[in-house]
Design a protein around this motif. Structure first.
Motif, short mmCIF file in Angstrom:
data_model
loop_
_atom_site.label_atom_id
_atom_site.label_comp_id
_atom_site.label_asym_id
_atom_site.label_seq_id
_atom_site.Cartn_x
_atom_site.Cartn_y
_atom_site.Cartn_z
N GLY A 5 53.62 59.35 19.45
CA GLY A 5 53.02 58.05 19.37
C GLY A 5 53.95 56.95 18.80
O GLY A 5 53.44 55.82 19.07
N GLY A 6 54.93 57.28 18.59
CA GLY A 6 56.00 56.23 17.87
C GLY A 6 56.33 55.19 18.89
O GLY A 6 56.38 54.12 18.82
N ALA A 7 56.71 55.73 20.00
CA ALA A 7 57.03 54.87 21.07
C ALA A 7 56.02 53.99 21.75
O ALA A 7 56.09 52.95 21.95
CB ALA A 7 57.77 55.80 22.30
N LEU A 8 54.78 54.76 21.81
CA LEU A 8 53.80 54.06 22.49
C LEU A 8 53.30 52.93 21.73
O LEU A 8 53.18 51.70 21.98
CB LEU A 8 52.66 55.03 22.68
N ALA A 9 53.36 53.00 20.11
CA ALA A 9 52.87 52.18 19.22
C ALA A 9 53.80 50.96 19.14
O ALA A 9 53.53 49.74 19.16
CB ALA A 9 52.81 52.57 17.77
N ALA A 10 54.97 51.42 19.11
CA ALA A 10 56.26 50.08 19.04
C ALA A 10 56.22 49.37 20.30
O ALA A 10 56.42 48.14 20.18
CB ALA A 10 57.63 50.82 18.96
N ILE A 11 56.02 49.74 21.47
CA ILE A 11 55.95 49.10 22.75
C ILE A 11 54.65 48.01 22.84
O ILE A 11 54.89 46.99 23.26
CB ILE A 11 56.10 50.00 23.96
N LEU A 12 53.72 48.80 22.49
CA LEU A 12 52.29 48.03 22.56
C LEU A 12 52.26 46.84 21.52
O LEU A 12 51.85 45.80 21.84
CB LEU A 12 51.33 48.82 22.57
N VAL A 13 52.54 47.30 20.31
CA VAL A 13 52.13 46.28 18.87
C VAL A 13 53.33 45.91 18.30
O VAL A 13 53.08 45.12 17.44
CB VAL A 13 51.32 46.62 18.50
N GLY A 14 54.61 46.33 18.58
CA GLY A 14 55.74 46.10 17.94
C GLY A 14 56.23 46.97 16.96
O GLY A 14 55.38 47.83 16.37
N PRO A 15 57.43 47.30 16.61
CA PRO A 15 58.00 48.33 16.00
C PRO A 15 57.53 48.47 14.49
O PRO A 15 57.25 49.45 13.99
CB PRO A 15 59.73 48.24 15.83
N TYR A 16 57.58 47.12 13.98
CA TYR A 16 56.99 47.11 12.38
C TYR A 16 55.31 47.77 12.27
O TYR A 16 54.95 48.58 11.62
CB TYR A 16 57.01 45.77 11.70
#
Length: 349
Positions: free
Chosen positions: A70-81
């Protein structure tokens, strides 16, 4: 990839806890710049969706399964932080309520599954967008590759942590070969899920996708031998409202966790399989939350397996969306307070 207690020794676990705490502190500050009144609700939903999809183990090889990190999905959707915070909220809920991932190993898991996957995937994603045509299709392609790379990167990170603080005497070369090999296959599943999800959200609300912002290049026309910016086109109306997107995403998460999860693969995931085959799990410890009413993703005293797992999944989605939303709304409010503090009126300008 959820590391149990006992795989990594106490000193190494303590160091990763410090790293994880530092990453969370930096992410809380960085998320203030990423979150606003439009994206804060989406961040809570992303955390709940990741929780739900992580319950869907898919077969990747004989006797082995995998699930979304899920790291990639979250970073792309809402930003890396914000992405680091999303995955960390999921890991905390899983560890405390469902006895999934050790509590003393929480620093290991946040460092590996939240920090490494998010940083690596977002770096790959941005690098690809820099060379690909600035179109929505490029976001999908970059999402696929970034997610694919992030999973074996997490496997490498675990291998390095095991090399430093592993509690069993197993050749590191064998661990690396087994971990990276199986997680490349799991990465393919991660890539498909991530690309499909990002593509679906971009199709209806590209303005809410952090990784899709500013994609379209401004059209330039040659007038009297000079290039000038063409007039901006009128904005296209969104296909769905923010509330509609949020409700649809929540409904999908509840269905996945409450119903589809019953049909997930029962085979051990990549880390469990490697740990058993290589002997890494010889000193695994009983989970501190093993007596939780939801331990093992089932509701205690509910005899029917389908009902027990479904109720646990629905409860998990609910708790995660509430906890995540509380975190992200708090971060957004801090951003608003920061803006007020530096406004001309407050500064005496």
């Amino acid at each position: 990839m959820h590391v149990p207690d006992g795989f990594i020794d106490a000193p190494t676990s303590a160091v990763t806890a410090v790293v994880a705490a530092g990453a969370l502190a930096v992410s809380l500050r960085g998320a203030r710049r990423e979150l606003d009144e439009r994206t804060a609700p989406l961040a809570g939903l992303v955390a709940a969706f990741i929780f739900a999809v992580q319950m869907l183990n898919f077969p990747v090889a004989a006797g082995t399964s995998g699930h979304l990190l899920g790291g990639a999905l979250a970073a792309i959707l809402v930003g890396p932080y914000t992405g680091v915070l999303c995955v960390s909220v999921v890991l905390l809920m899983q560890g405390v309520l469902f006895a999934d991932g050790g509590l003393t190993a929480l620093g290991v898991n946040i460092t590996d599954m939240a920090l490494v996957t998010t940083v690596v995937s977002y770096a790959v994603f941005r690098a690809l967008l820099a060379v690909l045509p600035r179109r929505r299709r490029s976001v999908t392609v970059a999402s696929f590759v970034a997610a694919l790379v992030s999973v074996p990167a997490a496997a490498v990170a675990f291998t390095l942590m095991y090399a430093v603080g592993g509690t069993t005497d197993v050749a590191i070369g064998k661990v690396a070969t087994a971990m990276i090999g199986v997680h490349v296959l799991i990465g393919l599943g991660e890539a498909v899920i991530t690309a499909l999800t990002v593509s679906a959200v971009v199709a209806v609300r590209p303005d809410l996708v952090h990784g899709a912002r500013g994609l379209r290049q401004r059209l330039r026309l040659r007038v009297n031998g000079e290039l000038v910016d063409a007039p901006a086109a009128a904005p296209v109306a969104a296909r769905t409202s923010r509330r509609g997107l949020w409700l649809t995403g929540l409904a999908a998460s509840l269905v996945l966790a409450g119903f589809v999860s019953f049909y997930a693969s029962a085979s051990p995931d990549g880390l469990e399989k490697v740990a058993h085959d290589q002997g890494i799990d010889k000193k695994a410890e009983k989970h501190a939350s093993d007596g939780s009413p939801l331990a093992g993703y089932g509701v205690k005293d509910v005899a029917d397996a389908r009902l027990s797992g479904g109720l646990a999944g629905v409860i998990g989605v609910g708790v995660t969306v509430v906890a995540g939303s509380a975190v992200f709304w708090t971060v957004r409010r801090r951003r608003t307070e920061d803006v007020r503090d530096v406004s001309p009126v407050n500064s005496g300008a």
